[in-house]
Write an enzyme that holds these catalytic residues in place. Sequence first.
Site, PDB file in Angstrom:
ATOM      1  N   ARG A   1       0.853  -1.188   0.000  1.00 38.58           N
ATOM      2  CA  ARG A   1       0.000   0.000   0.000  1.00 38.58           C
ATOM      3  C   ARG A   1       0.890   1.239   0.000  1.00 38.58           C
ATOM      4  O   ARG A   1       1.941   1.262   0.664  1.00 38.58           O
ATOM      5  CB  ARG A   1      -0.900   0.024   1.239  1.00 38.58           C
ATOM      6  CG  ARG A   1      -2.084  -0.905   1.146  1.00 38.58           C
ATOM      7  CD  ARG A   1      -3.143  -0.397   0.157  1.00 38.58           C
ATOM      8  NE  ARG A   1      -4.300  -1.271   0.109  1.00 38.58           N
ATOM      9  CZ  ARG A   1      -4.498  -2.227  -0.789  1.00 38.58           C
ATOM     10  NH1 ARG A   1      -3.599  -2.460  -1.736  1.00 38.58           N
ATOM     11  NH2 ARG A   1      -5.604  -2.956  -0.774  1.00 38.58           N
TER      12      ARG A   1
ATOM     13  N   GLU B   1      -3.556   7.762  -4.552  1.00 41.01           N
ATOM     14  CA  GLU B   1      -3.958   7.254  -5.879  1.00 41.01           C
ATOM     15  C   GLU B   1      -5.254   7.899  -6.344  1.00 41.01           C
ATOM     16  O   GLU B   1      -6.146   8.115  -5.517  1.00 41.01           O
ATOM     17  CB  GLU B   1      -4.130   5.728  -5.802  1.00 41.01           C
ATOM     18  CG  GLU B   1      -2.828   5.026  -5.505  1.00 41.01           C
ATOM     19  CD  GLU B   1      -2.980   3.520  -5.302  1.00 41.01           C
ATOM     20  OE1 GLU B   1      -4.068   2.988  -5.561  1.00 41.01           O
ATOM     21  OE2 GLU B   1      -1.986   2.898  -4.886  1.00 41.01           O
TER      22      GLU B   1
ATOM     23  N   HIS C   1      -1.214   0.671 -10.051  1.00 45.64           N
ATOM     24  CA  HIS C   1      -1.886  -0.304  -9.170  1.00 45.64           C
ATOM     25  C   HIS C   1      -2.488  -1.465  -9.977  1.00 45.64           C
ATOM     26  O   HIS C   1      -3.699  -1.695  -9.945  1.00 45.64           O
ATOM     27  CB  HIS C   1      -2.966   0.390  -8.335  1.00 45.64           C
ATOM     28  CG  HIS C   1      -3.335  -0.361  -7.082  1.00 45.64           C
ATOM     29  ND1 HIS C   1      -3.677   0.242  -5.900  1.00 45.64           N
ATOM     30  CD2 HIS C   1      -3.421  -1.697  -6.839  1.00 45.64           C
ATOM     31  CE1 HIS C   1      -3.977  -0.670  -4.983  1.00 45.64           C
ATOM     32  NE2 HIS C   1      -3.824  -1.873  -5.539  1.00 45.64           N
TER      33      HIS C   1
HETATM   34  P1  NAP Z   1      -1.101 -11.388   4.626  1.00 44.80           P
HETATM   35  O1  NAP Z   1      -1.065 -12.816   4.219  1.00 44.80           O
HETATM   36  O2  NAP Z   1      -2.005 -10.967   5.736  1.00 44.80           O
HETATM   37  O3  NAP Z   1       0.400 -10.961   4.995  1.00 44.80           O
HETATM   38  C1  NAP Z   1       0.719  -9.770   5.615  1.00 44.80           C
HETATM   39  C2  NAP Z   1       2.168  -9.840   6.072  1.00 44.80           C
HETATM   40  O4  NAP Z   1       2.531  -8.559   6.606  1.00 44.80           O
HETATM   41  C3  NAP Z   1       2.402 -10.863   7.175  1.00 44.80           C
HETATM   42  O5  NAP Z   1       3.653 -11.462   6.970  1.00 44.80           O
HETATM   43  C4  NAP Z   1       2.405 -10.019   8.437  1.00 44.80           C
HETATM   44  O6  NAP Z   1       3.184 -10.656   9.439  1.00 44.80           O
HETATM   45  C5  NAP Z   1       3.060  -8.739   7.938  1.00 44.80           C
HETATM   46  N1  NAP Z   1       2.705  -7.566   8.714  1.00 44.80           N
HETATM   47  C6  NAP Z   1       1.467  -7.068   8.953  1.00 44.80           C
HETATM   48  N2  NAP Z   1       1.549  -5.979   9.734  1.00 44.80           N
HETATM   49  C7  NAP Z   1       2.866  -5.785   9.980  1.00 44.80           C
HETATM   50  C8  NAP Z   1       3.590  -4.831  10.737  1.00 44.80           C
HETATM   51  N3  NAP Z   1       2.963  -3.847  11.402  1.00 44.80           N
HETATM   52  N4  NAP Z   1       4.935  -4.910  10.761  1.00 44.80           N
HETATM   53  C9  NAP Z   1       5.558  -5.901  10.101  1.00 44.80           C
HETATM   54  N5  NAP Z   1       4.937  -6.841   9.377  1.00 44.80           N
HETATM   55  C10 NAP Z   1       3.602  -6.782   9.317  1.00 44.80           C
HETATM   56  O7  NAP Z   1      -1.474 -10.455   3.413  1.00 44.80           O
HETATM   57  P2  NAP Z   1      -1.224 -10.713   1.835  1.00 44.80           P
HETATM   58  O8  NAP Z   1      -2.338 -11.498   1.294  1.00 44.80           O
HETATM   59  O9  NAP Z   1       0.165 -11.218   1.650  1.00 44.80           O
HETATM   60  O10 NAP Z   1      -1.364  -9.195   1.293  1.00 44.80           O
HETATM   61  C11 NAP Z   1      -0.527  -8.193   1.801  1.00 44.80           C
HETATM   62  C12 NAP Z   1      -0.981  -6.822   1.344  1.00 44.80           C
HETATM   63  O11 NAP Z   1      -0.620  -6.612  -0.012  1.00 44.80           O
HETATM   64  C13 NAP Z   1      -2.493  -6.556   1.345  1.00 44.80           C
HETATM   65  O12 NAP Z   1      -2.955  -6.231   2.651  1.00 44.80           O
HETATM   66  C14 NAP Z   1      -2.639  -5.412   0.380  1.00 44.80           C
HETATM   67  O13 NAP Z   1      -2.557  -4.183   1.059  1.00 44.80           O
HETATM   68  C15 NAP Z   1      -1.427  -5.580  -0.538  1.00 44.80           C
HETATM   69  N6  NAP Z   1      -1.840  -5.964  -1.910  1.00 44.80           N
HETATM   70  C16 NAP Z   1      -1.585  -5.104  -2.935  1.00 44.80           C
HETATM   71  C17 NAP Z   1      -1.947  -5.463  -4.235  1.00 44.80           C
HETATM   72  C18 NAP Z   1      -1.690  -4.563  -5.378  1.00 44.80           C
HETATM   73  O14 NAP Z   1      -2.493  -4.564  -6.312  1.00 44.80           O
HETATM   74  N7  NAP Z   1      -0.589  -3.823  -5.383  1.00 44.80           N
HETATM   75  C19 NAP Z   1      -2.588  -6.677  -4.477  1.00 44.80           C
HETATM   76  C20 NAP Z   1      -2.823  -7.515  -3.402  1.00 44.80           C
HETATM   77  C21 NAP Z   1      -2.435  -7.156  -2.124  1.00 44.80           C
HETATM   78  P3  NAP Z   1       2.949 -10.402  11.020  1.00 44.80           P
HETATM   79  O15 NAP Z   1       1.468 -10.443  11.230  1.00 44.80           O
HETATM   80  O16 NAP Z   1       3.708 -11.503  11.687  1.00 44.80           O
HETATM   81  O17 NAP Z   1       3.520  -9.054  11.304  1.00 44.80           O
HETATM   82  C1  8YV Z   2      -7.282  -4.538  -5.491  1.00 41.51           C
HETATM   83  C2  8YV Z   2      -5.401  -4.873  -4.121  1.00 41.51           C
HETATM   84  O1  8YV Z   2      -8.175  -5.516  -5.700  1.00 41.51           O
HETATM   85  O2  8YV Z   2      -6.217  -6.962  -3.389  1.00 41.51           O
HETATM   86  C3  8YV Z   2      -5.734  -5.867  -3.072  1.00 41.51           C
HETATM   87  O3  8YV Z   2      -5.484  -5.564  -1.897  1.00 41.51           O
HETATM   88  O4  8YV Z   2      -4.775  -3.898  -3.888  1.00 41.51           O
HETATM   89  C4  8YV Z   2      -5.870  -5.077  -5.496  1.00 41.51           C
HETATM   90  O5  8YV Z   2      -5.811  -6.389  -5.894  1.00 41.51           O
HETATM   91  C5  8YV Z   2      -7.491  -3.492  -6.439  1.00 41.51           C
HETATM   92  O6  8YV Z   2      -7.045  -2.322  -5.829  1.00 41.51           O
HETATM   93  C6  8YV Z   2      -8.956  -3.354  -6.782  1.00 41.51           C
HETATM   94  O7  8YV Z   2      -9.119  -2.316  -7.619  1.00 41.51           O
END
Ligand code: NAP
Ligand code: 8YV
Length: 323
Positions: free
Chosen positions: A233, A262, A280
């Site tokens: 994010r 964004e 994104h």
């Molecule tokens: P997830 O499985 O919940 O993993 C989150 C990771 O972050 C865990 O390893 C967690 O470990 C760590 N974490 C959370 N809070 C933290 C903190 N304060 N300090 C250090 N580490 C921390 O989530 P995911 O499915 O991998 O997705 C992660 C994030 O990617 C989403 O929440 C979203 O914001 C982003 N994302 C972006 C896109 C995009 O389009 N760019 C797409 C999908 C997802 P601990 O709990 O042990 O700290």
């Molecule tokens: C969103 C994402 O779905 O899954 C997330 O957390 O950031 C993306 O995959 C996207 O922003 C939707 O428009």
Amino acid sequence: MSQDRPIILVPGKMHPRVLERMTTLFDVRQVDGPDASLITPELAAGVTGIATVNNVPSSLMDALKKLEIVSNFGVGYDGVDAGHAARSGIVVTHTPDVLNDEVADTAIGLLINTLRRLPAAEQWLRDGRWVKDGPFPLSPLSLGGRQVGLYGLGRIGQAIARRLQGFDLDIAYHTRSRRDDVPYAYHATLLALAQAVDTLIVIVPGSAETKHTVNADILQALGPDGVVINVGRGITVDETALIAALQQGVIAGAGLDVFEREPQVPEALMALPQVSLLPHVASASVGTRNKMADLVVDNLASWFQNGKALTPVAETPFTRRAR
Ligand code: NAP
Ligand code: 8YV
């Protein structure tokens, strides 16, 4: 209005497949945005579910007296007030796992684009400069030998790490809790991780706790060969500090799929040749977005048919009966 079908509110834009599938199952109502002032008395008394793209404030939940479920399109739900939902007995669901591979693939592509400046090289060709001016300039950076630190090692972070192993790179990570199921070096603080690596991949959720944690000190610690890739994010990286670090050569480059405001991207970032920028798109293929869309609808259907959400967020683990 049908008396039998649950009424689902869509406050703002939504993927067309979600709307199409929901129409066969629910009484779907759309308003322009997640604004409580748009809620009519009829909606206030009738809506039991929301389908959203990461934008439901507590005020909207409070305006819908019978609200039971918020189904979020996306795995990140930082735009949905899940704490308030938990206190109000409203379940929040999201779309984990179905996008892991797509987002991890994009992270690797963005990393290589940033290091090797491939988008600029393609633009050079398309602009006829290969013919006019000769070869594209050599990239100052490459992937081989990099020490990569993952800030976040959850579902997507682990998928990125598995891909990085194929490039024979050293991998380390920082999360709040150490994992005992991975072979990567753990650092208890983000600063310790940044001191140990030259490449930082950000894939933590956006939260009050992660806000601006990638700051001037972390960038300084990465050093002059340092590269930051953010597919988590925008809020996690202090964009002002990042721009200053890039302009002053504190770090060597950045690849960003997400931004603080964004779709606004600072001109100062766009002016920098050592930066690769994406709008994104990490999960944005037709196939992956369709899977996310299906999970949004399947969560709603499962909740209203079986009393149980398929993929509730950690804050709202309850069933329809026990809430
Ligand atoms: P997830 O499985 O919940 O993993 C989150 C990771 O972050 C865990 O390893 C967690 O470990 C760590 N974490 C959370 N809070 C933290 C903190 N304060 N300090 C250090 N580490 C921390 O989530 P995911 O499915 O991998 O997705 C992660 C994030 O990617 C989403 O929440 C979203 O914001 C982003 N994302 C972006 C896109 C995009 O389009 N760019 C797409 C999908 C997802 P601990 O709990 O042990 O700290
Ligand atoms: C969103 C994402 O779905 O899954 C997330 O957390 O950031 C993306 O995959 C996207 O922003 C939707 O428009």
